[in-house]
Design a protein around this motif. Structure first.
Motif, PDB file in Angstrom:
ATOM      1  N   MET A   1      53.132  50.968  58.466  1.00  0.00           N
ATOM      2  CA  MET A   1      53.075  50.980  59.930  1.00  0.00           C
ATOM      3  C   MET A   1      52.413  49.719  60.455  1.00  0.00           C
ATOM      4  O   MET A   1      51.375  49.281  59.960  1.00  0.00           O
ATOM      5  N   VAL A   2      53.021  49.152  61.456  1.00  0.00           N
ATOM      6  CA  VAL A   2      52.452  47.966  62.104  1.00  0.00           C
ATOM      7  C   VAL A   2      51.302  48.396  63.005  1.00  0.00           C
ATOM      8  O   VAL A   2      51.405  49.380  63.740  1.00  0.00           O
ATOM      9  N   SER A   3      50.185  47.679  62.927  1.00  0.00           N
ATOM     10  CA  SER A   3      49.026  48.053  63.739  1.00  0.00           C
ATOM     11  C   SER A   3      48.064  46.881  63.881  1.00  0.00           C
ATOM     12  O   SER A   3      48.099  45.928  63.101  1.00  0.00           O
ATOM     13  N   VAL A   4      47.216  46.974  64.902  1.00  0.00           N
ATOM     14  CA  VAL A   4      46.116  46.029  65.107  1.00  0.00           C
ATOM     15  C   VAL A   4      44.845  46.858  65.223  1.00  0.00           C
ATOM     16  O   VAL A   4      44.738  47.712  66.102  1.00  0.00           O
ATOM     17  N   ASN A   5      43.894  46.627  64.324  1.00  0.00           N
ATOM     18  CA  ASN A   5      42.634  47.364  64.327  1.00  0.00           C
ATOM     19  C   ASN A   5      41.468  46.409  64.510  1.00  0.00           C
ATOM     20  O   ASN A   5      41.240  45.526  63.678  1.00  0.00           O
ATOM     21  N   ILE A   6      40.755  46.581  65.606  1.00  0.00           N
ATOM     22  CA  ILE A   6      39.587  45.747  65.925  1.00  0.00           C
ATOM     23  C   ILE A   6      38.369  46.668  65.942  1.00  0.00           C
ATOM     24  O   ILE A   6      38.320  47.627  66.716  1.00  0.00           O
ATOM     25  N   LYS A  55      42.337  50.037  68.833  1.00  0.00           N
ATOM     26  CA  LYS A  55      43.400  50.268  67.864  1.00  0.00           C
ATOM     27  C   LYS A  55      44.718  50.253  68.619  1.00  0.00           C
ATOM     28  O   LYS A  55      44.925  51.033  69.558  1.00  0.00           O
ATOM     29  N   ILE A  56      45.601  49.337  68.233  1.00  0.00           N
ATOM     30  CA  ILE A  56      46.919  49.232  68.851  1.00  0.00           C
ATOM     31  C   ILE A  56      47.954  49.613  67.804  1.00  0.00           C
ATOM     32  O   ILE A  56      47.993  49.032  66.716  1.00  0.00           O
ATOM     33  N   GLN A  57      48.786  50.598  68.141  1.00  0.00           N
ATOM     34  CA  GLN A  57      49.716  51.134  67.165  1.00  0.00           C
ATOM     35  C   GLN A  57      51.158  50.761  67.499  1.00  0.00           C
ATOM     36  O   GLN A  57      51.475  50.303  68.595  1.00  0.00           O
ATOM     37  N   GLU A  58      52.013  50.986  66.522  1.00  0.00           N
ATOM     38  CA  GLU A  58      53.427  50.670  66.661  1.00  0.00           C
ATOM     39  C   GLU A  58      54.020  51.366  67.887  1.00  0.00           C
ATOM     40  O   GLU A  58      53.770  52.540  68.133  1.00  0.00           O
ATOM     41  N   GLU A  93      48.246  44.587  60.623  1.00  0.00           N
ATOM     42  CA  GLU A  93      49.324  44.930  59.692  1.00  0.00           C
ATOM     43  C   GLU A  93      50.633  44.517  60.347  1.00  0.00           C
ATOM     44  O   GLU A  93      51.011  45.038  61.383  1.00  0.00           O
ATOM     45  N   GLY A  94      51.326  43.551  59.746  1.00  0.00           N
ATOM     46  CA  GLY A  94      52.579  43.079  60.305  1.00  0.00           C
ATOM     47  C   GLY A  94      52.535  41.596  60.609  1.00  0.00           C
ATOM     48  O   GLY A  94      51.458  40.992  60.671  1.00  0.00           O
ATOM     49  N   SER A  95      53.707  41.013  60.786  1.00  0.00           N
ATOM     50  CA  SER A  95      53.801  39.584  61.092  1.00  0.00           C
ATOM     51  C   SER A  95      53.488  39.339  62.561  1.00  0.00           C
ATOM     52  O   SER A  95      53.800  40.159  63.426  1.00  0.00           O
ATOM     53  N   ILE A  96      52.872  38.194  62.852  1.00  0.00           N
ATOM     54  CA  ILE A  96      52.443  37.864  64.206  1.00  0.00           C
ATOM     55  C   ILE A  96      53.273  36.707  64.754  1.00  0.00           C
ATOM     56  O   ILE A  96      53.448  35.682  64.092  1.00  0.00           O
TER      57      ILE A  96
END
Length: 252
Positions: A1-6, A55-58, A93-96
């Motif tokens: 799963m693509v995600s951004v966790n800060i 937390k930003i999710q797909e 998680e994932g390409s930027i």
């Protein structure tokens, strides 16, 4: 799963205060080999982001709003990996795909063709793929024979075409935008907006900083309001926009 966790991220930058900016003191310091203090000595810190946890999710389309200096662009650069946290941690998680400074990495002495190639390398695209993509990128720029000329001979609009074409040639999982890009004349602008819309549609996550309520409402399903480097609201689009833009109306 693509995600951004800060997680509990704080970002600080050192500031060097010039307590005594006198030219006379600087000159005295030089001629006395430092025996007279020049006055350049105090180091302070600017807290650009303070204890951010997100937390930003797909599937999320996140709009960052706030006044100038609130930390929107800084947060985007943190997610992009341009800045590293002073405290806390961030994991993507994932390409930027970031379009924060699309003119970065261009060379005025090189031709348009060379700059398309160089900027593609900057984005980590392998040489075989670049060579396959070049004809399509050239077509997107609409510059024709001007691609054979050094980029230093280009107008600012022509340079932006090169940078935009190279920056948007591949779809990324996480797309970062600092305001909506508006490049070139009306004919190229139409192509550019269509390309941006395609990238956003294909992306798993979008994070865009903007001062435009209309744009945020059109693109986003979540709003984060920043003030002085802190998150003051994390809500749905209507709630977040009503809060921020309502406050701006009150201030007027």
């Amino acid at each position: 799963m693509v995600s951004v966790n800060i997680n509990h991220v704080t970002l600080t930058f050192p500031l060097y205060a010039l307590e005594h900016r006198s030219l006379k003191r600087r000159l005295l310091s030089l001629v006395t080999f430092g025996m007279v203090d020049s006055g350049l000595k105090t180091q302070r810190e600017n807290v650009a982001l303070r204890n951010i946890t997100l937390k930003i999710q797909e599937g999320e389309r996140v709009g960052l709003i706030g006044a100038n200096g609130a930390g929107k662009s800084t947060l985007l650069r943190l997610i992009a990996g341009i800045y590293y946290p002073s405290e806390g941690e961030i994991k993507v998680e994932g390409s930027i795909g970031s379009m924060l400074n699309i003119s970065l990495g261009t060379d005025g002495e090189a031709t348009g063709w060379d700059n398309l190639y160089l900027r593609s390398l900057l984005f980590g695209i392998n040489r075989k793929t670049i060579e396959e993509n070049l004809p399509k990128l050239a077509e997107l720029t609409g510059l024709g024979h001007f691609l054979d000329y050094p980029m230093k001979t280009y107008s600012s609009g022509m340079k932006m075409r090169i940078a935009f074409a190279a920056s948007t040639q591949s779809v990324s999982n996480v797309v970062l935008l600092d305001e909506w890009l508006s490049v070139g004349d009306k004919f190229f602008k139409k192509k550019a907006e269509e390309r941006l819309q395609m990238l956003i549609k294909e992306a798993k996550i979008l994070v865009i900083a903007s001062h435009s309520r209309r744009l945020i409402e059109r693109l986003c399903n979540r709003v984060i309001v920043l003030d002085a480097g802190t998150v003051v609201m994390d809500a749905d689009v209507k709630t977040g926009c009503d809060y921020y833009f309502g406050m701006k109306e009150i201030e007027k």
